[in-house]
Design a protein around this motif. Sequence first.
Motif, short mmCIF file in Angstrom:
data_model
loop_
_atom_site.label_atom_id
_atom_site.label_comp_id
_atom_site.label_asym_id
_atom_site.label_seq_id
_atom_site.Cartn_x
_atom_site.Cartn_y
_atom_site.Cartn_z
N GLU A 58 -100.90 80.59 -18.11
CA GLU A 58 -101.52 80.18 -16.85
C GLU A 58 -101.03 81.00 -15.66
OE1 GLU A 58 -99.89 77.74 -18.81
OE2 GLU A 58 -101.74 77.27 -19.86
N GLN A 59 -99.82 81.53 -15.73
CA GLN A 59 -99.27 82.34 -14.64
C GLN A 59 -99.64 83.82 -14.76
OE1 GLN A 59 -97.05 80.15 -16.42
NE2 GLN A 59 -97.59 78.60 -14.92
N GLY A 60 -100.37 84.18 -15.81
CA GLY A 60 -100.78 85.56 -16.01
C GLY A 60 -99.78 86.41 -16.78
N ASN A 61 -98.73 85.78 -17.31
CA ASN A 61 -97.73 86.52 -18.10
C ASN A 61 -98.27 86.79 -19.49
OD1 ASN A 61 -95.73 86.33 -16.01
ND2 ASN A 61 -95.46 84.19 -16.60
N HIS A 62 -98.18 88.03 -19.91
CA HIS A 62 -98.62 88.39 -21.26
C HIS A 62 -97.65 87.83 -22.28
CE1 HIS A 62 -100.74 91.79 -19.03
NE2 HIS A 62 -101.63 90.87 -19.32
N GLN A 63 -98.20 87.36 -23.39
CA GLN A 63 -97.42 86.69 -24.42
C GLN A 63 -97.08 87.62 -25.57
OE1 GLN A 63 -96.57 83.19 -23.82
NE2 GLN A 63 -97.15 84.20 -21.92
N ILE A 64 -95.93 87.40 -26.17
CA ILE A 64 -95.49 88.17 -27.33
C ILE A 64 -96.24 87.69 -28.57
CG2 ILE A 64 -93.48 88.71 -28.80
CD1 ILE A 64 -93.33 89.95 -26.01
N ASP A 65 -96.59 88.62 -29.44
CA ASP A 65 -97.24 88.28 -30.70
C ASP A 65 -96.20 87.67 -31.63
OD1 ASP A 65 -98.42 88.22 -33.23
OD2 ASP A 65 -99.40 90.16 -32.97
N PRO A 66 -96.35 86.40 -32.02
CA PRO A 66 -95.33 85.77 -32.87
C PRO A 66 -95.20 86.42 -34.25
CG PRO A 66 -97.23 84.33 -32.61
CD PRO A 66 -97.44 85.51 -31.71
N ASP A 67 -96.27 87.09 -34.71
CA ASP A 67 -96.22 87.75 -36.01
C ASP A 67 -95.64 89.16 -35.94
OD1 ASP A 67 -97.40 85.53 -37.26
OD2 ASP A 67 -99.41 86.24 -36.70
N ASN A 68 -95.55 89.69 -34.72
CA ASN A 68 -95.02 91.04 -34.53
C ASN A 68 -94.34 91.07 -33.16
OD1 ASN A 68 -94.42 93.73 -34.46
ND2 ASN A 68 -96.52 94.45 -34.60
#
Length: 102
Positions: A58-68
């Motif tokens: 919601e804050q626009g922070n890009h998320q880490i791929d949990p599989d990589n």
Amino acid sequence: MTDDAKVRDWRIRENEQHRQAVMDWLIENGINPNDVPINTIASVTDGKLTISLWVADEQGNHQIDPDNPIELARHTITVPLKVPPTYHVELWLAPTCPTCGR
């Protein structure tokens, strides 16, 4: 990444006119250019834009791929096309035919 994709990617990154045209077009179609990976694949078919984006909270922070965990997470969306692609945008879009590239 295919050779065609590398050439397309280079054209956009190295040419300010192309880059700005693509960014403006994405915004006009409701896409935040900051959420678009540099090597994304986008296409327009039947009046719809399909594009791969980074996943953001919601804050626009890009998320880490949990599989990589060394990559950012991506997802693909399809939205109605509000503004048709210009010449510069068409150069950036993925070819519609995998055989001939048109």
